[in-house]
Design a protein around this motif. Structure first.
Motif, short mmCIF file in Angstrom:
data_model
loop_
_atom_site.label_atom_id
_atom_site.label_comp_id
_atom_site.label_asym_id
_atom_site.label_seq_id
_atom_site.Cartn_x
_atom_site.Cartn_y
_atom_site.Cartn_z
N SER A 246 1.39 9.69 2.97
CA SER A 246 1.86 8.31 3.03
C SER A 246 0.71 7.38 3.44
N ILE A 247 0.76 6.16 2.95
CA ILE A 247 -0.15 5.13 3.46
C ILE A 247 0.28 4.81 4.89
N ILE A 248 -0.68 4.61 5.78
CA ILE A 248 -0.34 4.28 7.17
C ILE A 248 -1.04 2.99 7.57
N PHE A 249 -0.28 2.11 8.20
CA PHE A 249 -0.81 0.83 8.68
C PHE A 249 -0.90 0.85 10.20
N SER A 250 -1.97 0.28 10.71
CA SER A 250 -2.12 0.11 12.15
C SER A 250 -2.73 -1.27 12.41
N PRO A 251 -2.18 -2.03 13.36
CA PRO A 251 -1.01 -1.70 14.17
C PRO A 251 0.28 -1.70 13.34
N THR A 252 1.39 -1.33 13.99
CA THR A 252 2.67 -1.31 13.29
C THR A 252 2.99 -2.70 12.75
N GLN A 253 3.66 -2.75 11.60
CA GLN A 253 3.84 -4.01 10.89
C GLN A 253 5.26 -4.57 10.95
N THR A 254 6.28 -3.72 11.06
CA THR A 254 7.65 -4.21 10.90
C THR A 254 8.52 -4.02 12.12
N LEU A 255 7.97 -3.50 13.22
CA LEU A 255 8.79 -3.24 14.40
C LEU A 255 9.01 -4.51 15.22
N LEU A 426 10.09 5.63 -9.12
CA LEU A 426 10.37 4.84 -7.92
C LEU A 426 11.32 5.58 -6.99
N ILE A 427 12.30 6.25 -7.55
CA ILE A 427 13.29 6.96 -6.74
C ILE A 427 12.71 8.26 -6.18
N HIS A 428 11.88 8.91 -7.00
CA HIS A 428 11.27 10.18 -6.59
C HIS A 428 9.75 9.96 -6.49
N PRO A 429 9.27 9.56 -5.32
CA PRO A 429 7.86 9.17 -5.18
C PRO A 429 6.91 10.30 -5.56
N ARG A 430 5.78 9.91 -6.13
CA ARG A 430 4.76 10.86 -6.54
C ARG A 430 3.39 10.30 -6.19
N ALA A 431 2.36 11.13 -6.36
CA ALA A 431 1.00 10.71 -6.05
C ALA A 431 0.67 9.41 -6.77
N GLY A 432 0.01 8.51 -6.06
CA GLY A 432 -0.33 7.21 -6.64
C GLY A 432 0.84 6.26 -6.67
N GLU A 433 1.79 6.45 -5.76
CA GLU A 433 3.03 5.67 -5.75
C GLU A 433 2.80 4.16 -5.77
N VAL A 434 1.79 3.68 -5.04
CA VAL A 434 1.59 2.24 -4.92
C VAL A 434 1.31 1.60 -6.28
N TYR A 435 0.69 2.36 -7.20
CA TYR A 435 0.42 1.81 -8.53
C TYR A 435 1.73 1.54 -9.28
N TYR A 436 2.70 2.44 -9.12
CA TYR A 436 3.98 2.27 -9.80
C TYR A 436 4.79 1.13 -9.18
N LEU A 437 4.66 0.98 -7.86
CA LEU A 437 5.36 -0.11 -7.19
C LEU A 437 4.81 -1.46 -7.64
N LEU A 438 3.50 -1.55 -7.76
CA LEU A 438 2.89 -2.79 -8.25
C LEU A 438 3.35 -3.08 -9.68
N GLU A 439 3.44 -2.05 -10.51
CA GLU A 439 3.89 -2.23 -11.88
C GLU A 439 5.34 -2.72 -11.92
N ALA A 440 6.18 -2.18 -11.03
CA ALA A 440 7.58 -2.60 -10.98
C ALA A 440 7.68 -4.09 -10.64
N ILE A 441 6.86 -4.53 -9.72
CA ILE A 441 6.86 -5.96 -9.35
C ILE A 441 6.38 -6.80 -10.53
N ARG A 442 5.36 -6.31 -11.24
CA ARG A 442 4.89 -7.05 -12.43
C ARG A 442 6.01 -7.20 -13.46
N ARG A 443 6.90 -6.20 -13.51
CA ARG A 443 7.99 -6.23 -14.50
C ARG A 443 9.20 -7.03 -14.02
N GLY A 444 9.10 -7.57 -12.81
CA GLY A 444 10.16 -8.44 -12.36
C GLY A 444 11.18 -7.84 -11.41
N TYR A 445 10.95 -6.61 -10.95
CA TYR A 445 11.87 -6.03 -9.97
C TYR A 445 11.79 -6.85 -8.69
#
Length: 818
Positions: A246-255, A426-445
């Motif tokens: 997983s990608i990890i952010f520091s410091p925590t972002q959503t707490l 999107l439902i079953h995450p795989r390697a390079g997931e962030v690329y697919y998420l960006l593509e989904a946003i480009r498509r209007g999700y």
């Protein structure tokens, strides 16, 4: 017989690099050894890692190459009259071995104690049921778990805690993972097979926390009970995807502050109840609906998260812990960078930047591996990036990954996926997931749609959506100064902008510098965020006005680091860079290092004179070259970044080594290692190669020497440049013949340096920089061991081929041949 004083200390290493373990353990061990070397203790370090840098340290430590088993450790304890074992630099391997040693009774028999973590704590951590009792004692919630012997009890428990639940056979006849059951029907179906494979006819059932947020806290405690939080990290993916993938952010972002303080308090309580002396990494599952948490993992040792915490905050965790292990307390420890304030080691680090750790994979080399992400870690390495915003840090992380690995991550062309295929990814995450998420946003999700499908916090989709909007602005405004400046501020690289503008990256760079006047500036990484004067040697780039980096003075050299660990170039490449840095310094250079592997051995404090935690891209390298004006630039052989820099008229001194492999899977019986300097050949020695392509150090008998010497003298006809070479030799009808002469491979360099008692990386560096090097031959080190490559086939769920190519190895180990 009891010994009166702890004189002999055994540090247990973690073994060879593999998925889930890079060089972070060895980096911690190096720092601990350097600190302990200042005392009058006798230090011993045991590992099976053939790429270990410990034998080449300029400190007094006995290096023991041995398989990491209980029997071999018992022998070492007896032979060396060990008083103390230190398991905290050896990851889970050392912790489990310490538990087994304690259970065997040998620690009590020899009056050996553990340092940093007690045997009771080790026993509790290795036993989930006991650990739950400890957590209940400090009123920390535990994941509801039970052991059942029939379906009725399992169903009753599941209804009480609610679906989904996880089940796992007790004392299984075969290796099994936890199985998720979403409803009663699935539970009944899975229980049938689970009971069959359990020797005791028992199955563990626990409430599933899949979908909860995964949060990590790194804390330190000393002997008198002083504690502090070093860092908090938040996983991009929820529970269900291994944190190493997983990608990890520091410091925590959503707490919320309440959630953060609750987890901080819990982590500190755990360090206290377990009486930790040193570092402790605690992982949490946080319910996003009500903020309640469960503790999922406790690591009282150095791991990839504590390594990332040290890089992200600039707090020298390993050096501080080493001093704690030596008997000092936090209030007594001073950090070398601090210009005032006596007790800074007690102050919790503060960050004025965002740090991201980004996983990388090697799936292109393992075509049949399942790339779906789950609780089994599959990434072979990671990169990190720093920025002033989450967008900038994430974008820098994405472009930290070189083009080859990027293709491996985006194994599916996201732009060509059908809607059904994209939804499945999107439902079953795989390697390079962030690329697919960006593509989904480009498509209007929408943000809500994506958050619901992925269980990823909506916050991150707002950030990704912002990046997509910036992409569109760039497309719509070619060579627009304002659009360029905004894009650079949020982390876009020149190459990314060039792709959107459909021009060459050099055109973007020229426009940015000469017309838009947009330049990179550098910020220091240190634990006070400017609260106290602090001399740091570590920097990252951003696009703001103030530049905190001062150009290094004197004779200086820029060393290109190894970046993310991949198959083929892994801990052996780190070893080579480590030795290169030390030799450059001995030759009078100040060393400037660029690297962004959070687990890198070469990022330990006080090794390089200055560190840039930056992507190894053409843009970043050129920026740093402009900033520092180094006298020389050095790299391990010819690889993509070197080629690209040379094309831009940058002179790079390339070490004459192979970054891929020697001649592999060829029939051979011996390998000679020689130096060739200005036509003069020197034979360091010969190793044997058996049918499994293992190296076995051998004595060169007179009969063999008579045959080898003439061959070596003729090796020059195969050599055009000065350097260290492998001479691959085949015996045919009692006659020896040279099969090939190739530059020494990075993969083989650490072991051969050990076997011949040579600093081959240093010699190669000196030859490259000065044209010559003083050669001294040493007797070959004898031992009942062999050298073997380590492959990730098992971790990918693949069958290991009979003769796997060495270029797909992820590490190397010593193996006993007794």
């Amino acid at each position: 017989m009891a010994r009166s004083r702890a004189k002999n200390i055994l540090i247990i290493g973690a073994g060879p690099t593999q998925i889930g373990r890079d060089t972070e353990s060895e980096a911690a061990a190096v720092q601990i050894i350097k600190n302990f070397a200042e005392t009058d203790r006798n230090l011993f370090y045991v590992t099976s890692d053939a790429n270990s840098v410990i034998p080449r340290l300029d400190v007094d430590v006995k290096f023991i190459e041995a398989e990491l088993t209980v029997n071999s450790l018992i022998q070492i304890l007896r032979e060396n009259e060990i008083d103390v074992i230190l398991p905290v630099a050896g990851n889970t391997v050392a912790l489990q071995l310490s538990e087994q040693l304690n259970e065997s009774g040998i620690l009590k028999e020899l009056n050996v104690r553990t340092l940093g973590v007690t045997t009771t704590t080790i026993h509790n951590i290795n036993n989930p049921e006991l650990m739950n009792h400890v957590l209940k004692h400090i009123k920390e919630p535990t994941i509801p778990t039970t052991v059942v012997e029939n379906v009725t009890d399992a169903l009753r428990f599941a209804k009480r805690v609610g679906f989904p639940v996880l089940i796992k056979p007790i004392a299984s006849l075969t290796k099994t993972n936890r199985i998720k059951c979403d409803n009663e029907h699935q539970l009944m179906e899975m229980l049938e097979s689970a009971f069959k494979v359990s020797i005791t006819n028992q199955v563990a059932v626990e409430k599933s926390v899949v979908g909860y947020k995964e949060i990590e806290m790194i804390v330190i405690r000393d002997a008198e009970g002083s504690k502090l939080l070093i860092n908090g990290g938040e996983n991009f993916n929820p529970i269900g995807v291994h944190s190493g993938d997983s990608i990890i952010f520091s410091p925590t972002q959503t707490l919320t502050d309440v959630e953060f303080q609750s987890l901080r308090t819990a982590a500190l309580k755990i360090a206290e109840i377990l009486k930790i002396k040193g570092v402790c990494h605690v992982q949490f599952a946080l319910d996003p609906t009500d903020g309640k948490h469960f503790i999922t993992r406790i690591n009282p040792f150095f791991d990839r998260s504590s390594a990332f915490a040290a890089r992200a905050t600039g707090y020298p965790i390993a050096n501080v812990v080493a001093k704690i292990l030596m008997g000092q307390n936090l209030r007594e420890i001073k950090l070398s960078g601090v210009q005032r304030h006596d007790s800074l080691a007690l102050i919790e680090p503060v960050m004025d930047h965002i740090a991201v750790r980004f996983p990388t994979w090697s799936f292109a080399s393992f075509k049949n591996a399942n790339q779906q992400l789950n609780t089994r870690m599959k990434s072979t390495g990671s990169v990190m990036a720093f920025g002033r915003s989450a967008e900038e840090a994430l974008q820098k992380a994405i472009r930290s990954v070189d083009s080859t690995t990027a293709a491996e991550q985006a194994a599916l062309d996201e732009s060509q996926l059908s809607e059904a295929q994209l939804i499945n990814v999107l439902i079953h995450p795989r390697a390079g997931e962030v690329y697919y998420l960006l593509e989904a946003i480009r498509r209007g999700y929408t943000v809500d749609e994506l958050a619901k499908m992925t269980h990823i916090d909506a916050f991150y989709f707002y950030k990704l959506r912002h990046l997509v909007k910036l992409e569109q602005r760039l497309r719509d405004n070619r060579f627009d100064m304002a659009a360029l400046q905004e894009a650079k501020y949020f982390g876009f690289g020149d190459t990314q902008i060039a792709h959107l503008w459909q021009v060459r990256s050099d055109e973007v760079r020229d426009f940015r510098i000469k017309k838009a006047h947009v330049f990179a500036t550098y910020k220091g990484v240190e634990p006070t965020a400017g609260e106290f004067p602090y001399l740091t040697n570590t920097y990252y780039s951003t696009f703001e006005d103030e530049d905190e980096a001062v150009r290094t003075t004197g004779k200086k050299i820029l060393v290109l680091g190894t970046a993310n660990s991949q198959v083929g170039t892994n801990s052996a490449a780190e070893y080579t860079t480590f030795q290169t840095i030390q030799r450059c310094q001995k030759l009078g250079y100040k060393v400037i290092l660029i690297n962004n592997n959070p687990n890198a051995l070469t990022l330990i404090p006080d090794l390089a004179d200055k560190i840039y935690l930056e992507p190894l891209t053409v843009e970043n390298c050129l920026n740093i070259i402009h900033q520092e004006k180094p006298d020389k630039i050095i790299a391990q052989g010819k690889w993509e970044i070197v080629t690209q820099l040379v094309l831009r008229n940058v002179q790079v001194e390339q070490l004459p080594v192979s970054r891929t492999t020697r001649s592999e899977n060829i029939e051979a019986d011996y390998m000679g290692v020689i130096s060739s300097i200005n036509g003069s050949i020197n034979l360091f020695g010969v190793v044997g190669i058996d049918e499994d392509n293992m190296f076995i150090p051998i004595e060169v008998s007179e009969a063999l020497k008579v045959k080898v010497d003439p061959l070596i003298k003729n090796a020059n006809q195969h050599i055009t440049n000065n350097g260290i070479y492998s001479v691959i030799i085949k015996e045919n009808m009692h006659q020896l013949q040279i099969v090939s002469v190739v530059p020494l491979a990075v993969q083989d360099l650490p072991f051969l340096s050990f076997a011949f008692d040579q600093d081959f990386a240093g010699i190669i560096t000196e030859i490259t920089l000065n044209g010559s090097s003083k050669i001294e031959n040493h007797p070959i080190i004898q031992g009942d061991y062999r050298y073997s490559h380590v492959y990730p086939y098992t971790q990918f769920g693949l069958k290991k081929p009979q003769n796997p190519p060495f270029s797909l190895a992820i590490g190397a180990e010593f193996q006993s041949i007794k």
